[in-house]
Design an enzyme around this catalytic site. Structure first.
Site, PDB file in Angstrom:
ATOM      1  CG  ASP A   1      49.768  45.071  43.187  1.00 13.90           C
ATOM      2  OD1 ASP A   1      49.480  44.569  44.291  1.00 13.90           O
ATOM      3  OD2 ASP A   1      50.225  44.415  42.237  1.00 13.90           O
TER       4      ASP A   1
ATOM      5  CG  ASP B   1      43.169  45.950  39.753  1.00 12.51           C
ATOM      6  OD1 ASP B   1      42.952  45.110  40.632  1.00 12.51           O
ATOM      7  OD2 ASP B   1      44.131  45.887  38.969  1.00 12.51           O
TER       8      ASP B   1
END
Length: 377
Positions: A92, A272
């Site tokens: 990320d 996720d």
RNA sequence: GGGGAGAUACCAAAGUGGCCAACUGGGGCAGACUGUAACUCUGCUGGCGUACGCCUUCGUAGGUUCGAAUCCUGCUCUCCCCA
């Protein structure tokens, strides 16, 4: 990076596919355990591979950049070498941290975001360019664009302005990504992030803009951040009508097992969430029979398996009563067992979903499964 | 045998005339947690009642006082020091 669409469900938007990366194949729909600081908390990579069957894990740009820092990650030869996980990694961008961390000293400008480290208070600047550079150094197989993730309750004016900034940042991310190369000799891919809060036209605008940049996959961000689940599903539907069928779609940060099954039905391929690990460490277990709070007194003398389905060795080796004892006693093994179990459950769940999509009875299967796994035990 | 200190709710420990059903920890019981500043956070924890409230509590038995966990007396027990 190659995505191969294998099956499309006849009764929903659900699909099965395979995403090929330099570090191996990912069968979709998939759940990706979150390993923020280069580790899935309380879980060995060996357990991730052998017991949980994780096919890809996450890392986080913000956290890894602050500690251990880029010098060490670069010297190690990237995160795969550093943490010993040779399967795919997605990082990320730190956009979510900009949103979720306390805003002391945080400033969003056209250039990027200045923020203070939660570790030592030092001042830092993230820009679309250096966030791409950092993710090059981390060596993630999938790197995420730097975005702003506004709260789910944002009003239209704010959401629109925020999206415009995210889009300009995305173009800068793409430009940087396309003019730089992998540092470790394998292919990386950049996923744009669709934003727009709960506003249909903004979501459409964002998705069309992202698709025009022709990337290997696309993410849907800014959901499950305070808005009702129905609005989240509605946004996914809107966005997935625009995202191409031949590219994977990643719903960021979601979610509950129910959220995941519903989103699969809407055509999402990748997920996720910290829920299985964080909630696990806090004593919440997701099982094939329902949700358990292992701290509750009712499990004190229950010597049955954590999950009778026995998805994972921890379910066979440890009882509810023993696990309750471990968690109540703050024993580290308890954190490990809960985390391993929950992740095994999540990976099992998406595996079952794949199976039923292939077999053509996904929607029917989902209906029954949602009922079971949302039961409070 | 002599001298001293103390007994408070499940545990530890504040409180030393009314603001005390009693601070604060721990424990216990529940709840929360969605791109991880999280082995974290929140609530409850004498009884009954949704609540105003009522009832029973601060070793024990009495007493002083309008009023006591707090003051006085007896008793019981615990700990420390000296012999």
């Amino acid at each position: 990076m190659q995505y191969t669409l294998l099956t499309r469900d006849k009764h929903s938007e659900a699909r099965c596919g395979v995403l090929s990366t330099a570090h191996g194949e990912i069968r979709t729909p998939i759940f990706m355990p979150v390993g923020t600081a280069g580790t899935v908390k309380a879980v060995h990579t060996r357990e991730l591979k052998e017991d949980i069957n994780a096919e890809i894990i996450l890392g986080n740009t913000y956290h890894l950049y602050l500690r251990p820092g880029m010098q060490i990650l670069h010297a190690a030869g990237g995160l795969h070498r550093f943490n010993g996980w040779e399967r795919p990694i997605l990082t990320d961008s730190g956009g979510f941290q900009v949103f979720s961390l306390t805003d002391t000293g945080r400033k969003i400008t056209e250039e990027g975001v200045t923020f203070r480290s939660h570790i030592d208070g030092s001042k830092h600047l993230f820009t679309p360019e250096n966030v791409i550079d950092i993710q090059r150094q981390i060596g993630a197989d999938i790197v995420m664009a730097f975005d702003e993730c506004p709260p789910g309750t944002s009003d239209y004016v704010y959401a629109k302005r925020s999206l415009a900034l995210t889009q300009r940042w995305l173009e800068r991310c793409v430009a940087r990504f396309d003019t730089t190369e992998s540092l470790y000799g394998y292919e990386q891919a950049l996923f744009p992030i669709v934003q727009g809060c709960i506003y249909k036209d903004l979501r459409e605008c964002s998705a069309e803009h992202a698709v025009a940049l022709d990337r290997a996959g696309y993410a849907i961000g800014g959901l499950a951040v305070g808005e009702p689940a129905d609005e989240m599903y509605a946004m996914i539907e809107v966005v997935n009508r625009i995202l191409p069928q031949d590219k994977p779609r990643y719903l960021m940060g979601v979610g509950t097992p129910e959220n995941i099954l519903e989103a699969i039905a809407l055509g999402v391929d990748m997920f996720d969430c910290v829920m299985p690990t964080r909630n696990g460490r806090n004593g919440m277990l997701f099982t094939t029979e329902g949700v358990i709070n292992i701290k509750n007194q009712k499990w004190e003398k229950d010597f049955s398996a954590i999950d009778p389905a026995g998805l994972c060795y921890v379910d066979r080796d440890y009882s509810k009563a023993y696990l309750r004892h471990l968690i109540k006693s703050d024993e580290l093994l308890g954190l490990q067992i809960c985390s391993v179990h929950n992740l095994a459950f999540y990976l099992w769940l998406v595996g079952e979903a794949r199976q039923h999509i292939m077999e053509g009875d996904f929607v029917e299967w989902k209906r029954g499964m949602v009922k079971k796994i949302t039961t409070r035990l």
